[in-house]
Design an enzyme around this catalytic site. Sequence first.
Site, PDB file in Angstrom:
ATOM      1  N   CYS A 104       0.871  -1.177   0.000  1.00 44.55           N
ATOM      2  CA  CYS A 104       0.000   0.000   0.000  1.00 44.55           C
ATOM      3  C   CYS A 104       0.905   1.223   0.000  1.00 44.55           C
ATOM      4  CB  CYS A 104      -0.919   0.037   1.217  1.00 44.55           C
ATOM      5  SG  CYS A 104      -1.871   1.576   1.316  1.00 44.55           S
ATOM      6  N   MET A 316      -4.423   5.239  -5.456  1.00 40.48           N
ATOM      7  CA  MET A 316      -3.567   4.428  -4.605  1.00 40.48           C
ATOM      8  C   MET A 316      -2.115   4.871  -4.792  1.00 40.48           C
ATOM      9  SD  MET A 316      -6.125   2.842  -6.367  1.00 40.48           S
ATOM     10  CE  MET A 316      -5.552   1.589  -7.516  1.00 40.48           C
TER      11      MET A 316
END
Length: 394
Positions: A104, A316
Amino acid sequence: MTHAPQTKITATYMRGGTSKGVFFKLDDLPESARTPGAARDALLMRVIGSPDPYGKQIDGMGAATSSTSKTVIIGKSARPDHDVDYLFGQVSIDQPFVDWSGNCGNLSAAVGPFAITNGLVDPARVPHNGVAVVRIWQANIQKTIIAHVPMTDGAVQETGDFELDGVTFPAAELRLEFMDPAEEGDGGSMFPTGKLVDDLEVPGIGTFKATMINSGIPTIFLDAEALGYKGTELQDDINGDAAALARFETIRAHGALRMGLIKTLEEAAGRQHTPKIAFVAKPREYVSSSGKKIGQGDIDVLVRAMSMGKLHHAMMGTASVAIATAAAVPGTLVNLAAGGGERDNVCFGHPSGTLRVGAEAKLVDGEWKVTKAIMSRSARVLMEGRVHVPRAGF
């Protein structure tokens, strides 16, 4: 009938970039959850509140979106020239699994501050005032991330005037360098098919031009117009269309198969975190989800990305690395939509606004290599203490 008390585990709830998640020190986890396996997965799912057939995660720390159904485990690193090991778990909202297949990028911004605050970085390497350099080993993808963390009066600086579209309030700027970000995918190279642009055939749907890249996170880039979109879409334009979501997931599954990330199409359902699927378009004016007007001249390219089956509210962090890398390589769909040619940075428009990212790419022996991707994020602690978990399966 006797009832077992809840297990209480020291944890920190943090925002990193446009995501937030529950952070743990490895040594604070119950013994059974300190190593990979079913016990660790069971614990993290229960912390977040999954699987939840209602899709709300009411009975846990998650907030029922891909950006908030996240967990992080950090420990001191035994690797030379690294301070900490960082492991990311993307918890499925309605299915009983944790996806460990990727990083992430947004929560990467919170790793350095967490590591410093929790004594995981040698104090001799942390200035009283200035910028601390935290060397992070990203265990999911086996890559190095360098975090530049601002320090004020011996503490991590969290407040400031840096604004990040997709985050409501300003905070301190934190710079991240994703070192050698390509080739972390199972395909083993930056462009696993060997081409900058492929014809991706999806039975029953069509054949699409696609740039499939392993950089930051495995990502499939498509042309917005070929999908019937403008590239200016916001979440409601996509997420309320069940047929569109199903089509994206089918395309994603076939792309994953083509990239060598899965061996059968059925495996895609258990690998929700990777690959990502995104669509690009040439710049045009639009209004972001916050009401901010984005002019055609404000951006180089439009990008919209899907995460865990839904259109992401911003972008993201790992997909931002993929965008930066693809933009730097002449001939990819991202590069062509941005005007083509050589470039070391790109400003892209996403549903919440804009973001500038950079990448250093060069052609070596006929193959493109990327040495680093760079972006700015912010992070802060939202809550710290102990998370209470009914003991079951760990």
